[in-house]
Scaffold this motif. Structure first.
Motif, PDB file in Angstrom:
ATOM      1  N   CYS A 101      20.375   0.127 -12.303  1.00 59.20           N
ATOM      2  CA  CYS A 101      20.461   1.425 -12.103  1.00 59.20           C
ATOM      3  C   CYS A 101      19.815   1.555 -10.683  1.00 59.20           C
ATOM      4  CB  CYS A 101      20.147   2.584 -13.024  1.00 59.20           C
ATOM      5  SG  CYS A 101      20.749   2.441 -14.576  1.00 59.20           S
ATOM      6  N   TRP A 102      18.479   1.102 -10.455  1.00 59.78           N
ATOM      7  CA  TRP A 102      17.760   1.543  -9.214  1.00 59.78           C
ATOM      8  C   TRP A 102      18.455   0.921  -8.081  1.00 59.78           C
ATOM      9  CZ3 TRP A 102      11.749   0.482 -10.412  1.00 59.78           C
ATOM     10  CH2 TRP A 102      11.226   1.579 -11.333  1.00 59.78           C
ATOM     11  N   PRO A 103      19.165  -0.321  -8.123  1.00 56.26           N
ATOM     12  CA  PRO A 103      19.679  -0.943  -6.799  1.00 56.26           C
ATOM     13  C   PRO A 103      21.052   0.176  -6.466  1.00 56.26           C
ATOM     14  CG  PRO A 103      19.062  -2.713  -8.095  1.00 56.26           C
ATOM     15  CD  PRO A 103      18.613  -1.437  -8.908  1.00 56.26           C
ATOM     16  N   LEU A 104      21.685   0.748  -7.555  1.00 53.47           N
ATOM     17  CA  LEU A 104      22.926   1.628  -7.426  1.00 53.47           C
ATOM     18  C   LEU A 104      22.392   3.088  -6.801  1.00 53.47           C
ATOM     19  CD1 LEU A 104      24.793   0.763 -10.606  1.00 53.47           C
ATOM     20  CD2 LEU A 104      25.366  -0.212  -8.301  1.00 53.47           C
ATOM     21  N   LEU A 105      21.230   3.382  -7.380  1.00 51.78           N
ATOM     22  CA  LEU A 105      20.699   4.617  -6.774  1.00 51.78           C
ATOM     23  C   LEU A 105      20.440   4.702  -5.085  1.00 51.78           C
ATOM     24  CD1 LEU A 105      18.747   5.954  -9.982  1.00 51.78           C
ATOM     25  CD2 LEU A 105      20.804   6.816  -9.041  1.00 51.78           C
ATOM     26  N   CYS A 106      19.511   3.915  -5.047  1.00 51.99           N
ATOM     27  CA  CYS A 106      19.137   3.651  -3.730  1.00 51.99           C
ATOM     28  C   CYS A 106      20.230   2.986  -2.378  1.00 51.99           C
ATOM     29  CB  CYS A 106      17.696   2.967  -3.483  1.00 51.99           C
ATOM     30  SG  CYS A 106      17.873   1.077  -3.891  1.00 51.99           S
ATOM     31  N   GLY A 107      21.298   2.568  -3.003  1.00 52.21           N
ATOM     32  CA  GLY A 107      22.282   1.884  -2.370  1.00 52.21           C
ATOM     33  C   GLY A 107      21.863   0.445  -1.866  1.00 52.21           C
ATOM     34  N   ALA A 108      20.780  -0.104  -2.360  1.00 54.52           N
ATOM     35  CA  ALA A 108      20.591  -1.786  -2.102  1.00 54.52           C
ATOM     36  C   ALA A 108      21.581  -2.567  -2.279  1.00 54.52           C
ATOM     37  CB  ALA A 108      19.242  -2.087  -2.838  1.00 54.52           C
ATOM     38  N   HIS A 109      22.555  -2.375  -3.201  1.00 53.33           N
ATOM     39  CA  HIS A 109      23.540  -3.178  -3.835  1.00 53.33           C
ATOM     40  C   HIS A 109      24.437  -3.182  -2.402  1.00 53.33           C
ATOM     41  CE1 HIS A 109      25.216   0.610  -4.654  1.00 53.33           C
ATOM     42  NE2 HIS A 109      26.427   0.173  -4.818  1.00 53.33           N
ATOM     43  N   VAL A 110      24.645  -2.097  -1.657  1.00 52.73           N
ATOM     44  CA  VAL A 110      25.654  -2.013  -0.578  1.00 52.73           C
ATOM     45  C   VAL A 110      25.073  -2.694   0.429  1.00 52.73           C
ATOM     46  CG1 VAL A 110      26.854  -0.682   0.825  1.00 52.73           C
ATOM     47  CG2 VAL A 110      26.859   0.058  -1.371  1.00 52.73           C
ATOM     48  N   CYS A 111      23.720  -2.650   0.778  1.00 52.26           N
ATOM     49  CA  CYS A 111      23.006  -3.520   1.920  1.00 52.26           C
ATOM     50  C   CYS A 111      23.035  -5.057   1.547  1.00 52.26           C
ATOM     51  CB  CYS A 111      21.685  -3.015   1.891  1.00 52.26           C
ATOM     52  SG  CYS A 111      21.500  -1.138   2.305  1.00 52.26           S
ATOM     53  N   GLN A 112      23.078  -5.508   0.224  1.00 50.37           N
ATOM     54  CA  GLN A 112      22.876  -6.839   0.075  1.00 50.37           C
ATOM     55  C   GLN A 112      24.331  -7.242   0.048  1.00 50.37           C
ATOM     56  OE1 GLN A 112      21.617  -7.636  -3.828  1.00 50.37           O
ATOM     57  NE2 GLN A 112      22.121  -9.844  -3.945  1.00 50.37           N
ATOM     58  N   LYS A 113      25.406  -6.521  -0.148  1.00 53.46           N
ATOM     59  CA  LYS A 113      26.915  -6.877   0.149  1.00 53.46           C
ATOM     60  C   LYS A 113      27.271  -7.198   1.599  1.00 53.46           C
ATOM     61  CE  LYS A 113      31.517  -5.773  -1.482  1.00 53.46           C
ATOM     62  NZ  LYS A 113      32.294  -4.808  -2.042  1.00 53.46           N
ATOM     63  N   ASN A 114      26.795  -6.129   2.007  1.00 58.84           N
ATOM     64  CA  ASN A 114      27.098  -6.383   3.441  1.00 58.84           C
ATOM     65  C   ASN A 114      26.469  -7.254   4.346  1.00 58.84           C
ATOM     66  OD1 ASN A 114      28.900  -4.011   3.333  1.00 58.84           O
ATOM     67  ND2 ASN A 114      27.223  -2.541   3.983  1.00 58.84           N
ATOM     68  N   SER A 115      25.161  -7.767   3.918  1.00 60.56           N
ATOM     69  CA  SER A 115      24.350  -8.912   4.536  1.00 60.56           C
ATOM     70  C   SER A 115      23.934  -9.771   3.437  1.00 60.56           C
ATOM     71  CB  SER A 115      23.082  -8.117   5.286  1.00 60.56           C
ATOM     72  OG  SER A 115      23.319  -7.194   6.283  1.00 60.56           O
ATOM     73  N   PRO A 116      24.874 -10.756   3.031  1.00 57.73           N
ATOM     74  CA  PRO A 116      24.686 -11.635   1.803  1.00 57.73           C
ATOM     75  C   PRO A 116      23.498 -12.525   2.312  1.00 57.73           C
ATOM     76  CG  PRO A 116      26.818 -12.087   3.011  1.00 57.73           C
ATOM     77  CD  PRO A 116      26.226 -10.762   3.513  1.00 57.73           C
ATOM     78  N   GLY A 117      23.724 -13.151   3.717  1.00 58.86           N
ATOM     79  CA  GLY A 117      22.503 -14.384   3.740  1.00 58.86           C
ATOM     80  C   GLY A 117      21.294 -13.717   4.647  1.00 58.86           C
ATOM     81  N   THR A 118      21.232 -12.744   4.780  1.00 59.09           N
ATOM     82  CA  THR A 118      20.128 -12.071   5.531  1.00 59.09           C
ATOM     83  C   THR A 118      18.940 -12.624   4.901  1.00 59.09           C
ATOM     84  OG1 THR A 118      21.212 -10.421   6.564  1.00 59.09           O
ATOM     85  CG2 THR A 118      18.970 -10.156   6.732  1.00 59.09           C
ATOM     86  N   TYR A 119      18.668 -12.137   3.688  1.00 63.91           N
ATOM     87  CA  TYR A 119      17.246 -12.359   3.198  1.00 63.91           C
ATOM     88  C   TYR A 119      16.889 -13.813   2.929  1.00 63.91           C
ATOM     89  CZ  TYR A 119      13.531 -12.497  -0.282  1.00 63.91           C
ATOM     90  OH  TYR A 119      12.305 -12.666  -1.111  1.00 63.91           O
ATOM     91  N   GLN A 120      18.055 -14.788   2.669  1.00 62.72           N
ATOM     92  CA  GLN A 120      17.776 -16.154   2.568  1.00 62.72           C
ATOM     93  C   GLN A 120      17.220 -16.682   3.830  1.00 62.72           C
ATOM     94  OE1 GLN A 120      21.071 -18.133   1.023  1.00 62.72           O
ATOM     95  NE2 GLN A 120      19.803 -20.366   0.801  1.00 62.72           N
ATOM     96  N   GLU A 121      17.680 -16.108   4.963  1.00 63.71           N
ATOM     97  CA  GLU A 121      17.461 -16.667   6.365  1.00 63.71           C
ATOM     98  C   GLU A 121      15.857 -16.152   6.473  1.00 63.71           C
ATOM     99  OE1 GLU A 121      19.874 -15.160   9.148  1.00 63.71           O
ATOM    100  OE2 GLU A 121      21.608 -16.362   8.359  1.00 63.71           O
ATOM    101  N   LEU A 122      15.731 -15.064   6.093  1.00 63.13           N
ATOM    102  CA  LEU A 122      14.097 -14.357   6.209  1.00 63.13           C
ATOM    103  C   LEU A 122      13.209 -15.016   5.444  1.00 63.13           C
ATOM    104  CD1 LEU A 122      14.892 -10.475   6.395  1.00 63.13           C
ATOM    105  CD2 LEU A 122      14.473 -12.050   8.323  1.00 63.13           C
ATOM    106  N   ALA A 123      13.743 -15.419   4.251  1.00 63.62           N
ATOM    107  CA  ALA A 123      12.880 -16.319   3.116  1.00 63.62           C
ATOM    108  C   ALA A 123      12.547 -17.624   3.755  1.00 63.62           C
ATOM    109  CB  ALA A 123      13.408 -16.301   1.623  1.00 63.62           C
ATOM    110  N   GLU A 124      13.243 -18.347   4.503  1.00 63.81           N
ATOM    111  CA  GLU A 124      13.147 -19.584   4.919  1.00 63.81           C
ATOM    112  C   GLU A 124      12.399 -19.774   6.209  1.00 63.81           C
ATOM    113  OE1 GLU A 124      17.191 -21.312   4.813  1.00 63.81           O
ATOM    114  OE2 GLU A 124      17.408 -21.392   2.981  1.00 63.81           O
ATOM    115  N   ALA A 125      12.411 -18.595   6.943  1.00 66.66           N
ATOM    116  CA  ALA A 125      11.964 -18.606   8.252  1.00 66.66           C
ATOM    117  C   ALA A 125      10.315 -18.330   8.033  1.00 66.66           C
ATOM    118  CB  ALA A 125      12.300 -17.335   9.156  1.00 66.66           C
TER     119      ALA A 125
END
Length: 524
Positions: A101-125
């Protein structure tokens, strides 16, 4: 200033309690082997069993089924039944469904869907060495009594390091704030890394992004301009609602920056028992912690709501005699709790005013804590100086902070949106032009889950990613069938027809009076 506010976040060891989410550096040696974890994962905590007022198991299962049904049709629920979502969040999201529920309430699921590879690039950098050193020094301070963060090499501290490092790379102009540690730690407790070859806590990262940039922008930057503004607004509300408490704080020299940053920046994660913290977060993610307004630069165009075309209804009862007097005056002036929209209020195109205005959950919780600590004359008399007053604000008896009773008081705080509008405008006008850092911009906050949902829908429509509309296929009508002819059986017996059908054919010319076919040869 950010360093001074960050140092104030560490509580003295004598004010900490195992029943809450607090911890200290003196407890880093680890708990003894005889101590067990409670139902939230805190070793030696007192939350192994549900506390008083906790709903029964049958009621929890009913709420879980309601949340499952709402999350399965989330867009429809948020579009048509947000009031039900708000009421269910006030009752508390079931623990088994907070990760959903928390990702749905704050809209994080939409951000993750719109930027699918962003976090992996940040984690590897590779991270900035300066921020990595600072983050590394703070890892062991985040909930040291929780089984997830006990080991330095465990998945808890390592996941926390990844999330905080990724945010410094995602927003290098803001960097790292010490108060982001407890917030990210609570998110990791409920949003663990995905089960894959390289576990990446993507949902926790995007939830942190939404909290820092949508719910509380300006809180975690280098100047903390929004924290300074909200501190002055809080004192103004305290002067109006609890004048005796405000006078006492002024006399002993306790300013809002001595206790309020720890509450607001950490979202009360270090100040309340953990079950109560989760209930506060449920309401915060649903109703928002920010002022009226939307980020028009990022989400939608700006529109103007004329005066008198919208109303806001605020319910609830006053706490004390002082608040009742204030509420009575407000009713005489405003008309029994009916608030009128202000002229020139910027609202996103397509957003209703009553949804774009969200009651400040953080202010409500803060005012409730101050009232519980210093609400009576006896409590104020026992705090003659600055240290005693700060100790009372940080050492409220846990019995008064039980989730059900405490949240009931929070939701009954008499605080209207018009009061917040007036106080924020007054404090913005009083800010000196020589103040360090940029001026606060409260108009860029989104007030709650519904405003975020509608803003993301508008942004998606403008990018061309319109929501999929079900196709309606209309089949052409079938050709009309000819009417069924009724067989002519006058003068015929069923027995004779059966006998004639089974016997040999009759020789000779057919009889002229028989113009119809046999009964058995007729097709139905």
């Amino acid at each position: 200033m950010a360093q001074a506010l960050g140092e104030d976040l560490v509580q003295p060891p004598e004010l900490q309690d195992d029943s809450s989410s607090l911890g200290s550096d003196s407890e880093l040696s680890g708990p003894g082997p005889y101590r067990q974890a409670d139902r939230y994962g805190f070793i030696g905590g007192s939350s192994a069993e549900p506390g008083p007022g906790h709903p029964p198991a049958d009621l929890i299962r009913q709420r879980e089924m309601k949340w499952v049904e709402m999350t399965l049709h989330w867009e429809k629920t948020m579009s048509r039944r947000y009031k039900k979502v708000k009421m269910q969040c006030r009752k508390g999201i079931p623990s088994a469904l907070r990760a959903r529920c928390w990702p749905l309430l704050c809209g994080a699921h939409v951000c993750q869907k719109n930027s699918p590879g962003t976090y992996q690039e940040l984690a590897e950098a590779p991270g900035d060495p300066q921020w990595m050193e600072t983050i590394g020094r703070d890892l062991h301070r985040q909930f040291p009594l929780h089984e997830m963060f006990v080991s330095p090499q465990g998945h808890g501290q390592q996941g926390l390091l990844q999330v905080l490092k990724a945010y410094t790379l995602y927003r290098p102009e803001q960097g790292y704030c010490q108060a982001q540690g407890p917030v990210a730690a609570v998110l990791l407790m409920h949003l663990p890394p995905e089960a894959c070859a390289l576990p990446l806590p993507q949902e926790a990262f995007w939830c942190l992004v939404q909290i820092c940039e949508v719910y509380l922008p300006g809180y975690y930057g280098p100047h903390m301009e929004a924290v300074r503004l909200d501190a002055e607004v809080f004192m103004a509300l305290l002067r109006r609602l609890l004048p005796h408490v405000h006078k006492h704080l002024q006399q002993v020299g306790v300013g809002p920056l001595l206790y309020l940053p720890e509450w607001f920046l950490c979202l009360f994660a270090r100040s309340l028992p953990f079950p109560t913290v989760l209930r506060v977060w449920d309401a915060f993610l649903s109703e928002g912690g920010g002022l009226t307004g939307v980020p028009v630069e990022a989400w939608a165009r700006e529109a103007t709501v004329p005066r008198g075309q919208a109303t806001v209804h605020e319910g609830g009862r006053a706490w004390s005699h002082e608040a009742r007097e204030v509420e009575a005056g407000g009713q005489a002036k405003n008309g029994r709790g009916v608030e009128q929209g202000q002229a020139g209020l910027p609202v996103s195109l397509g957003l209703r005013l009553d949804t774009a205005i969200g009651a400040k959950v953080l202010f409500r919780v803060g005012l409730t804590l101050v009232r519980l600590a210093l609400g009576t004359a006896e409590q104020r008399g026992a705090c003659p100086g600055l240290l005693e007053t700060l100790g009372a604000l940080r050492a409220i008896p846990p019995a008064q902070l039980q989730e059900e009773a405490f949240m009931s008081q929070v939701h009954n705080v008499v605080l209207s949106e018009r009061d917040l509008q007036r106080e924020i405008k007054a404090q913005l006008a009083q800010l000196p032009d020589s103040a360090p850092g940029p001026l606060p911009r409260p108009q860029v906050r989104l007030a709650g889950a519904q405003a975020i949902f509608e803003a993301q829908q508008l942004a998606g429509a403008r990018r061309g990613a319109k929501p999929e509309v079900p196709r309606i296929v209309v089949q052409p009508p079938e050709e009309p069938r000819p009417p069924r002819r009724k067989p002519q059986t006058r003068g015929k017996t069923f027995h004779g027809l059966l006998t004639r059908a089974r016997g040999p054919p009759i020789e000779g010319p057919p009889r002229p009076q028989r113009g119809s076919t046999s009964f058995l040869d007729t097709r139905f």
